[in-house]
Design a protein around this motif. Structure first.
Motif, PDB file in Angstrom:
ATOM      1  N   VAL A 297      -3.297  -0.339   9.085  1.00  0.00           N
ATOM      2  CA  VAL A 297      -3.345   0.247   7.733  1.00  0.00           C
ATOM      3  C   VAL A 297      -1.977   0.798   7.349  1.00  0.00           C
ATOM      4  N   ALA A 298      -1.315   1.486   8.286  1.00  0.00           N
ATOM      5  CA  ALA A 298       0.006   2.046   7.992  1.00  0.00           C
ATOM      6  C   ALA A 298       1.012   0.939   7.676  1.00  0.00           C
ATOM      7  N   ILE A 299       0.980  -0.142   8.444  1.00  0.00           N
ATOM      8  CA  ILE A 299       1.896  -1.258   8.179  1.00  0.00           C
ATOM      9  C   ILE A 299       1.603  -1.898   6.824  1.00  0.00           C
ATOM     10  N   HIS A 302       2.730   0.443   4.066  1.00  0.00           N
ATOM     11  CA  HIS A 302       4.193   0.448   3.982  1.00  0.00           C
ATOM     12  C   HIS A 302       4.693  -0.756   3.189  1.00  0.00           C
ATOM     13  N   GLY A 303       4.102  -1.902   3.450  1.00  0.00           N
ATOM     14  CA  GLY A 303       4.493  -3.099   2.701  1.00  0.00           C
ATOM     15  C   GLY A 303       4.104  -3.012   1.244  1.00  0.00           C
TER      16      GLY A 303
END
Length: 307
Positions: A297-299, A302-303
């Motif tokens: 989810v964080a990746i 971030h995108g």
């Protein structure tokens, strides 16, 4: 003869075990009492955050959806999707420039957010959100506020001899220059409003708001002007410690306390889980799934945010 040395050997281990059990008991009690104390605040903070994802909850506006059938026959029905509009922009760039560019595959064309519009009429005020890709949307309507005659003394703009925003801007420029970091330009970013009460000759009390940058003055009759939803969302967005200790300062302290408590709940929960040997394997699977999910989810966010 042999029992005494054995007891002496076992005693340090027994003491360590007692201290360990006492420490874990303290962790469990702290875990529980901190949770009990913060239950009302966690519920309030969670509810106010939930409202941002669900704008229809506690809403003082009626909601009507714009379907594809409603959009048919209008310009919204033929509105270009993100890919089509990107191609049009690229074409326009190439027509007016000396060098040619093309659409890259590094980013899939997408609209960053819904298109928000407002419509005001004599009978209603409406907030419209259009989902351009799907060519649908929603309309939130509320009765238009009753017109209030602006008092004669309430001028639209009240210029002062020393504009407050200019005084602050000049002072900041002088301070930075004194520090050896003289800027090329200092601009006011988000000016506050000066809120005060005004009593007119006829005894009517007004709420006045004076913009420190634009010097605009807005007034309305004194009294609460908050719906339940506006109050809850404004409370969630209230941040930072004010310069004076007041209720907002207490709210900021509670938010900090909840942040610390959440970290404590996480680590104390890990200790409590590890004590239950029969659940270590299943807990490890759940924990691993949570870690993988949070990283993905964080990746992904971030995108999404960084594009």
């Amino acid at each position: 003869m042999t029992t005494e040395p054995q007891s002496r050997v076992a005693r340090p281990s027994s003491r360590a075990r007692v201290r360990y059990n006492a420490g874990m008991k303290l962790v469990r009690r702290a875990h529980m009492y901190v949770g009990l104390f913060l239950v009302p605040f966690v519920l309030l903070y969670g509810l106010t955050a939930f409202l941002f994802n669900h704008p229809d909850w506690f809403s003082d506006r009626s909601v009507r959806l714009i379907t594809t059938q409603d959009a048919a026959g209008t310009s919204l029905g033929s509105f270009p999707n993100a890919g089509e509009l990107s191609a049009q922009v690229i074409q326009a760039i190439n027509q007016g420039g000396t060098s040619r560019v093309s659409l890259s595959t590094a980013q899939v064309p997408a609209y960053s957010r819904d298109l928000a519009l407002t419509a005001k009429g004599a009978e209603a005020e409406q907030v419209i959100f259009l989902e351009l890709e799907a060519r649908t949307g929603s309309v939130r309507s509320a009765p238009a506020p009753k017109p209030v005659s602006r008092p004669a003394w309430a001028r639209a703009s009240v210029p002062l001899d020393s504009p407050p925003a200019e005084v602050a801007r000049t002072a900041v420029a002088a301070i930075l220059k004194k520090w050896g970091r003289g800027p090329d330009e200092v601009k006011v970013r988000t000016p506050p409003e000066l809120i005060f009460a005004v009593e007119s000759d006829d005894g009517t009390t007004w709420r006045a708001a004076y913009n420190l940058q634009t010097e605009a003055l807005t007034v309305r009759p004194w009294g609460p002007d908050l719906s339940t939803r506006r109050f809850l969302t404004a409370m969630h967005l209230a941040c930072r410690y004010p310069s004076q200790i007041n209720v907002q300062w207490c709210w900021a302290a509670i938010v900090d306390l909840m942040a610390v408590a959440m970290v404590f709940w996480g680590f104390s929960g890990l200790f409590m889980w590890w004590q239950m040997k029969s659940l270590r394997r299943l807990g490890a699977i759940v924990l691993a799934a949570s870690l993988i999910g949070s990283i993905l989810v964080a990746i992904g966010m971030h995108g999404l945010i960084g594009r």
